[in-house]
Design a protein around this motif. Structure first.
Motif, PDB file in Angstrom:
ATOM      1  N   GLY A 478      -8.096 -63.919  12.316  1.00  0.00           N
ATOM      2  CA  GLY A 478      -7.306 -65.121  12.548  1.00  0.00           C
ATOM      3  C   GLY A 478      -5.942 -65.088  11.906  1.00  0.00           C
ATOM      4  N   GLN A 479      -5.682 -64.070  11.087  1.00  0.00           N
ATOM      5  CA  GLN A 479      -4.423 -64.019  10.353  1.00  0.00           C
ATOM      6  C   GLN A 479      -3.256 -63.521  11.188  1.00  0.00           C
ATOM      7  OE1 GLN A 479      -6.589 -61.635  10.525  1.00  0.00           O
ATOM      8  NE2 GLN A 479      -6.195 -59.886   9.198  1.00  0.00           N
ATOM      9  N   GLY A 480      -3.521 -63.044  12.398  1.00  0.00           N
ATOM     10  CA  GLY A 480      -2.450 -62.579  13.273  1.00  0.00           C
ATOM     11  C   GLY A 480      -2.111 -61.122  13.105  1.00  0.00           C
ATOM     12  N   LEU A 481      -3.049 -60.325  12.635  1.00  0.00           N
ATOM     13  CA  LEU A 481      -2.806 -58.906  12.401  1.00  0.00           C
ATOM     14  C   LEU A 481      -2.446 -58.172  13.691  1.00  0.00           C
ATOM     15  CD1 LEU A 481      -4.718 -56.533  10.100  1.00  0.00           C
ATOM     16  CD2 LEU A 481      -4.676 -55.985  12.517  1.00  0.00           C
ATOM     17  N   ILE A 482      -3.177 -58.451  14.771  1.00  0.00           N
ATOM     18  CA  ILE A 482      -2.924 -57.771  16.038  1.00  0.00           C
ATOM     19  C   ILE A 482      -1.521 -58.091  16.550  1.00  0.00           C
ATOM     20  CG2 ILE A 482      -3.607 -57.653  18.462  1.00  0.00           C
ATOM     21  CD1 ILE A 482      -6.496 -58.052  17.563  1.00  0.00           C
ATOM     22  N   ALA A 483      -1.145 -59.356  16.452  1.00  0.00           N
ATOM     23  CA  ALA A 483       0.190 -59.753  16.900  1.00  0.00           C
ATOM     24  C   ALA A 483       1.273 -59.090  16.056  1.00  0.00           C
ATOM     25  CB  ALA A 483       0.326 -61.270  16.839  1.00  0.00           C
ATOM     26  N   SER A 484       1.049 -59.026  14.753  1.00  0.00           N
ATOM     27  CA  SER A 484       2.042 -58.410  13.865  1.00  0.00           C
ATOM     28  C   SER A 484       2.196 -56.926  14.166  1.00  0.00           C
ATOM     29  CB  SER A 484       1.634 -58.613  12.402  1.00  0.00           C
ATOM     30  OG  SER A 484       1.646 -59.981  12.056  1.00  0.00           O
ATOM     31  N   LEU A 485       1.084 -56.249  14.378  1.00  0.00           N
ATOM     32  CA  LEU A 485       1.138 -54.819  14.670  1.00  0.00           C
ATOM     33  C   LEU A 485       1.844 -54.563  16.000  1.00  0.00           C
ATOM     34  CD1 LEU A 485       0.473 -51.927  14.003  1.00  0.00           C
ATOM     35  CD2 LEU A 485      -1.862 -52.308  14.816  1.00  0.00           C
ATOM     36  N   GLU A 486       1.562 -55.375  16.983  1.00  0.00           N
ATOM     37  CA  GLU A 486       2.224 -55.219  18.274  1.00  0.00           C
ATOM     38  C   GLU A 486       3.735 -55.392  18.134  1.00  0.00           C
ATOM     39  OE1 GLU A 486       0.886 -56.839  22.394  1.00  0.00           O
ATOM     40  OE2 GLU A 486       2.371 -58.263  21.633  1.00  0.00           O
TER      41      GLU A 486
END
Length: 757
Positions: A478-486
């Motif tokens: 939920g911390q937004g890791l996937i979005a940040s990596l993208e």
């Protein structure tokens, strides 16, 4: 960068995992099912402290639908778990030490049959005295809960001499602060699906913040090689540290291997409350003195933490608290001692902020009290005593230098909110409504610190279908890791979102990137990409140049494929490139999270600086506090993901709001009085109705190679002392205990008192 709710000043994108989450289409690990699966339950102790005389499982084994009933006799390997100190029994043998201790576990064809079987297990207990107070637990004549005693860990730090320092002080403040047992209250309670394979392997689908650490622990418990265990650990419906440790995994694994069938676990909320981790309640006693000019001279601290019955990461949390009760200030004489005590209360362990929340509440309270004694503006007083650029860290250790401390201080000092602190109350305001403005400041360590294994790294590869795969051993909770990596891949390499495939949280396919905790994941992904960028880009462009018979320096990476340099002309797509002959294109990096070159265990090297100002409204009839405005200044380097940055600070502040005003998992004599969310008050969006402004300071010193600092925790650690400061401004009362009791702030208005008289 100014980050407001409307997203002004930043580029906003739809989170890759966003639509599935908000529409309910995403399957979390506890949503998973398997054909022919069984349902698992754990029989837990009814008593906070007792000797086990006998365990009779025969009736349960004969119950309808029951496939297995296991006790400690059925644990093939190590009958204990714990990330750093494996002392918590998987299944208790001769003694239970809290009401969540596991005694037996059952697998049945249906949940109802498992529930019935649990009631048929008879455990004969001999009750033992209950140790329910951490301070009392340290007394020499107290019942000892472990062979080594009731002290899990003692640590401290000192310099100079208090005997020399305090006589020099013109003002001395002595105070004791108390903080609560806060629950993580994630929406997805602990659970998972455990599937045995025909090849003897075990696949575990269960929420955790460190799949490789779970694999290692299960290997010891099951007495089987780690390579025979696969952990799938993402996506997770919230963790905040609470799923960093094993919870249901040992029981699901044991039952699946015993029955040869898939087993599903999913804790009820009450099961999660009594068995899950909580924030360490702490008692922090401080004595702090200043000279006539207001400079800090002497600082003495004693911390007593209630770690509950077993270790988990209680020692490490205490180390962090000891560092952060020293914090961003400079003292001539210093003596800090911390004690973590075993009790028969609920399990304490990892929680967002990791001991910093408790420490900073106490430390900032001391600063406010001393400033008032000097008749000095509290923010000016902090500036006078603040560590400067070039100073060492709290343990006198070398640290990554930034201007963050002064930068966040300046934001608050120059803000309209802080300038209203001396404003005259509105004429038409009811006499029982009082307002005040307060502020607080911190430097918060990122990473696990010196002396603790803290691996990092990842892998980039061109898949056969042309996707650029970014492979990391982290988890999305939920911390937004996937979005940040993208976003990092798009901005650093020039890829399009559609070019990218992100693979995380599966021990069979990802490298060990370390734990998704301690505000480290984003920083380590950024650093990993920096290390991999040149060789990966060189390999891609080299392959393209060879196939096209052109010079590689005439090409660049772009959206969809390789482009001619200084143009938008694609010369070969990534999909076409993947079909060419040659070795697979991939590059992997591994390294250690940056640490100080010192021997001090837990000392941090990288810090995020944060300052918070708030305006509160106190209703002295009801004692309730409303936070009207919040201003967060955060110096953490470049903002990777603006939406995620804002979400982390706002989400952390909401959690801190509960820590400050409403949340406490109350216990009495080792029993939970708070058993469900009907009596445990978590802030809702209605409690966050005031404006939340976030100022992100992105500048780092020239030559800084460490990149973005973590912000997953810093939004949660500074709000409590800021609210306490504002309450003082509004009511004249000093807060020493959290959550703030409404009765403490209640008072009878003068006009009502006259009416009574």
């Amino acid at each position: 960068m100014l980050l407001n709710r409307d997203g002004s000043g930043s580029r906003w994108r739809i989170r890759p995992d966003g639509p599935a989450k908000v529409t309910g289409q995403l399957s979390y690990l506890t949503d998973m099912t398997a054909e022919g699966m069984l349902y698992g339950l754990v029989l837990r102790s009814e008593h906070p402290h007792a000797r086990i005389v006998s365990i009779d499982t025969e009736a349960a084994k004969q119950a309808p639908g029951v496939r297995a009933v296991l006790t400690y006799l059925d644990v093939p390997g190590l009958n204990a778990f714990g990330i750093a100190h494996p002392d918590q029994p998987v299944l208790c043998e001769d003694r239970v030490r809290y009401v969540g201790d596991a005694v037996a576990t059952v697998a049945a064809d249906s949940l109802e049959e498992a529930e019935y079987a649990i009631t048929l297990i008879h455990v004969d207990y001999e009750l033992l005295p209950v140790v329910d107070d951490a301070e009392a637990a340290l007394a020499p004549d107290t019942v000892q809960l472990h062979d080594k005693g009731n002290l899990l860990h003692h640590t401290g730090y000192s310099k100079g001499s208090l005997a020399e320092g305090f006589p020099q002080c013109v003002h001395i403040v002595e105070e004791t602060y108390y903080t609560p047992r806060q629950m993580h209250t994630y929406m997805e309670t602990e659970g998972g699906l455990f599937i045995p394979g025909e090849d003897g392997r075990l696949t575990v689908y269960a929420p955790t913040q460190h799949g490789f650490m779970d694999r290692m622990q299960l290997s010891r418990i099951l007495d089987m090689p780690q390579q025979q265990i696969r952990i799938v650990s993402s996506p997770i419906g919230g963790s905040f540290g609470g799923k960093d440790e094993l919870n249901v995994q040992p029981y699901g694994a044991l039952l699946a291997l015993r029955t040869g069938m898939p087993v599903k676990f999913h804790n009820s909320r009450w099961e999660s409350v009594r068995a899950g981790l909580k924030r360490h309640p702490m008692k922090i006693t401080m004595k702090t003195g200043t000279n006539a000019e207001g400079k800090l001279i002497a600082h003495q601290v004693r911390i007593v933490a209630d770690t509950g019955p077993y270790s988990t990461l209680g020692a490490e949390v205490l180390n962090f608290a000891v560092e952060h009760v020293i914090g961003p200030y400079v003292y001539e004489h210093l003596d800090v001692n911390g004690y973590s005590a075993f009790t028969n209360n609920g399990m304490s362990g990892e929680f967002r902020g990791f001991g910093g929340n408790q420490a900073i509440f106490a430390l900032e309270g001391q600063l406010d009290r001393l400033a008032e004694l000097h008749g000095m503006d509290s923010w000016t007083f902090r500036k006078l005593n603040m560590r400067q650029l070039g100073d060492a860290g709290p343990f006198n250790q070398p640290i990554a230098q930034t201007d963050g401390a002064e930068q966040v201080w300046n934001v608050i000092a120059g803000s309209d909110l802080w300038k209203t602190k001396d404003a005259v109350p509105a004429v038409n305001a009811p006499p029982w409504i009082k307002t005040g403005v307060g502020a607080a400041f911190t430097m918060h360590g990122a990473g696990l610190g010196v002396g603790i294994p803290d691996p990092a790294g990842g892998r980039l590869q061109l898949a056969k279908d042309g996707k650029i795969e970014a492979v990391f051993g982290y988890e999305e909770f939920g911390q937004g890791l996937i979005a940040s990596l993208e976003l990092m891949l798009i901005e650093q390499f020039g890829f399009a979102g559609g070019d990218i495939r992100i693979i995380i949280g599966d021990t069979d396919v990802v490298p060990d990137s370390g734990s998704t905790t301690a505000s480290r994941a984003t920083a380590m992904m950024w650093k990993s990409l920096q290390r991999m960028r040149a060789p990966f880009e060189e390999a891609i462009l080299g392959r393209a140049a060879q196939s096209l018979n052109v010079a590689a320096d005439q090409l660049r990476l772009g959206e969809g494929g390789v482009m001619r340099k200084d143009s938008e002309v694609m010369v070969i797509s990534y999909e076409q490139l993947a079909q060419l002959d040659g070795e697979p294109i991939k590059y992997e990096t591994s390294f250690h999270f940056p640490t100080s070159p010192v021997e001090r265990v837990g000392a941090h090297f990288m810090y995020t600086y944060s300052a918070v100002a708030v305006k509160v409204e106190v209703n002295t009839l009801t004692g309730r506090v409303n936070v009207l405005n919040q201003l967060h200044a955060v110096a953490a380097g470049p903002v990777v993901n603006p939406q995620g940055f804002l979400g982390q600070i706002e989400g952390g502040s909401s959690m801190a709001l509960g820590f400050t005003l409403t949340e406490d998992a109350v216990m009495d004599k080792g029993y939970y009085m708070t058993r469900n969310l009907d009596t445990y008050l978590v802030p809702t969006i209605a409690d966050q109705r005031g404006e939340v402004e976030v100022v992100a300071i992105e500048q780092l010193p020239e030559g800084d190679t460490y990149g973005p600092r973590g912000i997953g925790e810093v939004g949660s650690v500074t709000l409590a002392p800021a609210i306490a400061s504002a309450i003082r401004a509004a009511t004249g009362k000093w807060v020493t205990k959290l959550p703030v009791e409404p009765s403490f702030l209640q008072e009878q208005p003068a006009f009502l008192q006259k009416a009574v008289e």
